[in-house]
Motif scaffolding. Structure first.
Motif, mmCIF file in Angstrom:
data_model
loop_
_atom_site.group_PDB
_atom_site.id
_atom_site.type_symbol
_atom_site.label_atom_id
_atom_site.label_comp_id
_atom_site.label_asym_id
_atom_site.label_seq_id
_atom_site.Cartn_x
_atom_site.Cartn_y
_atom_site.Cartn_z
ATOM 1 N N LYS A 57 -18.998 61.445 29.103
ATOM 2 C CA LYS A 57 -19.317 61.023 27.738
ATOM 3 C C LYS A 57 -20.712 61.506 27.331
ATOM 4 O O LYS A 57 -20.907 62.011 26.218
ATOM 5 C CB LYS A 57 -19.232 59.498 27.641
ATOM 6 N N LYS A 58 -21.692 61.367 28.211
ATOM 7 C CA LYS A 58 -23.064 61.771 27.885
ATOM 8 C C LYS A 58 -23.187 63.289 27.765
ATOM 9 O O LYS A 58 -23.967 63.786 26.946
ATOM 10 C CB LYS A 58 -24.066 61.218 28.901
ATOM 11 N N MET A 59 -22.428 64.037 28.563
ATOM 12 C CA MET A 59 -22.439 65.499 28.409
ATOM 13 C C MET A 59 -21.897 65.894 27.037
ATOM 14 O O MET A 59 -22.463 66.759 26.373
ATOM 15 C CB MET A 59 -21.620 66.169 29.510
ATOM 16 N N ILE A 60 -20.814 65.260 26.631
ATOM 17 C CA ILE A 60 -20.220 65.566 25.319
ATOM 18 C C ILE A 60 -21.175 65.165 24.204
ATOM 19 O O ILE A 60 -21.380 65.928 23.246
ATOM 20 C CB ILE A 60 -18.848 64.872 25.182
ATOM 21 N N GLU A 61 -21.796 64.006 24.319
ATOM 22 C CA GLU A 61 -22.749 63.566 23.302
ATOM 23 C C GLU A 61 -23.982 64.480 23.263
ATOM 24 O O GLU A 61 -24.503 64.765 22.179
ATOM 25 C CB GLU A 61 -23.164 62.116 23.547
ATOM 26 N N THR A 62 -24.427 64.933 24.412
ATOM 27 C CA THR A 62 -25.553 65.882 24.468
ATOM 28 C C THR A 62 -25.166 67.173 23.763
ATOM 29 O O THR A 62 -25.943 67.718 22.969
ATOM 30 C CB THR A 62 -25.954 66.157 25.932
ATOM 31 N N PHE A 63 -23.965 67.660 24.048
ATOM 32 C CA PHE A 63 -23.472 68.879 23.408
ATOM 33 C C PHE A 63 -23.406 68.690 21.892
ATOM 34 O O PHE A 63 -23.830 69.578 21.134
ATOM 35 C CB PHE A 63 -22.088 69.234 23.968
ATOM 36 N N HIS A 64 -22.945 67.550 21.437
ATOM 37 C CA HIS A 64 -22.868 67.272 19.992
ATOM 38 C C HIS A 64 -24.255 67.268 19.352
ATOM 39 O O HIS A 64 -24.433 67.811 18.256
ATOM 40 C CB HIS A 64 -22.173 65.938 19.731
ATOM 41 N N ILE A 65 -25.227 66.659 20.027
ATOM 42 C CA ILE A 65 -26.595 66.663 19.492
ATOM 43 C C ILE A 65 -27.091 68.096 19.359
ATOM 44 O O ILE A 65 -27.665 68.477 18.327
ATOM 45 C CB ILE A 65 -27.556 65.843 20.386
ATOM 46 N N LEU A 66 -26.880 68.888 20.403
ATOM 47 C CA LEU A 66 -27.339 70.285 20.383
ATOM 48 C C LEU A 66 -26.673 71.079 19.256
ATOM 49 O O LEU A 66 -27.350 71.770 18.490
ATOM 50 C CB LEU A 66 -27.073 70.960 21.732
ATOM 51 N N ILE A 67 -25.362 70.974 19.145
ATOM 52 C CA ILE A 67 -24.633 71.709 18.099
ATOM 53 C C ILE A 67 -25.076 71.239 16.717
ATOM 54 O O ILE A 67 -25.297 72.050 15.807
ATOM 55 C CB ILE A 67 -23.101 71.542 18.275
ATOM 56 N N ASN A 68 -25.228 69.940 16.555
ATOM 57 C CA ASN A 68 -25.664 69.405 15.271
ATOM 58 C C ASN A 68 -27.041 69.944 14.895
ATOM 59 O O ASN A 68 -27.254 70.391 13.757
ATOM 60 C CB ASN A 68 -25.670 67.877 15.306
#
Length: 156
Positions: free
Chosen positions: A136-147
Motif C-alpha cells: 500500500k505504501k509503495m503504491i501511495e508513494t508512486f501516486h505522490i511522485l506521479i502527481n
C-alpha cells in the motif's frame, strides 16, 4: 520545513537517493531476485545464490519484511510531508525503479508468506499485514511522485 531554511539539503537528498535505491536492490539480492534498472550489476558466478523467499529461514524472511515495511513507510511519510522532494526522486528514475522492485519482489514475498507453514499463526498474520502495508505504501508513494512530477505541472 527544513528544506526552505537550508536549500543545500536538496543536494544532500540528491546524494542520498542512490543509497535509498540500494535498499531495494539489497532486498532483491537477499531474495535471490535479479536487480533491474540503472543499478543492475553483473553477478559473479560464485555469488549465485539459490535462496528465494520461499526457502529462506523464517527469521530471514521476517527481517526482510520488516526492513521493507520500515523503508516503504518512511519513504511515503517523507514524500507525503515534503512533496517538493519528488523532483529529486525523479532525477534518479525512482518511479521506474520502484515499479520494477514492486513487480519483482512483492509477488515473491506474498507467495512465500502464503505457502509457508507456521507453528504460530500470528506470525503469518503479522507478516501478511506488513507486506500488505508495504504494498500500500509503495503504491501511495508512486501516486505522490506521479502527481507531483507529472500531473501538478500540467494543472499549473
Amino acid at each position: 520545513n527544513i528544506f526552505t531554511w537550508q536549500p543545500s539539503y536538496f543536494s544532500d537528498l540528491d546524494e542520498t537517493l542512490p543509497t535509498v535505491l540500494q535498499v531495494f536492490n539489497n532486498i532483491l539480492h537477499k531474495c535471490g531476485l535479479q536487480c533491474e534498472g540503472a543499478s543492475a550489476e553483473p553477478q559473479k558466478l560464485e555469488e549465485r545464490v539459490n535462496v528465494t523467499p520461499g526457502n529462506m529461514p523464517l527469521q530471514e524472511l521476517k527481517d526482510i519484511v520488516l526492513y521493507l515495511c520500515d523503508t516503504c513507510t518512511t519513504l511515503w511519510a517523507f514524500l507525503d510531508v515534503f512533496p517538493l522532494a519528488c523532483q529529486t526522486f525523479q532525477k534518479h528514475e525512482f518511479c521506474y525503479r520502484l515499479a520494477s522492485f514492486y513487480e519483482l519482489a512483492i509477488p515473491e514475498l506474498e507467495s512465500a508468506v502464503k505457502k509457508r507453514r507456521y507453528e504460530d499463526n500470528s506470525v503469518f498474520a503479522d507478516l501478511w499485514r506488513r507486506i500488505s502495508h508495504s504494498r500500500k505504501k509503495m503504491i501511495e508513494t508512486f501516486h505522490i511522485l506521479i502527481n507531483q512530477v507529472c500531473l501538478q505541472p500540467i494543472l499549473e
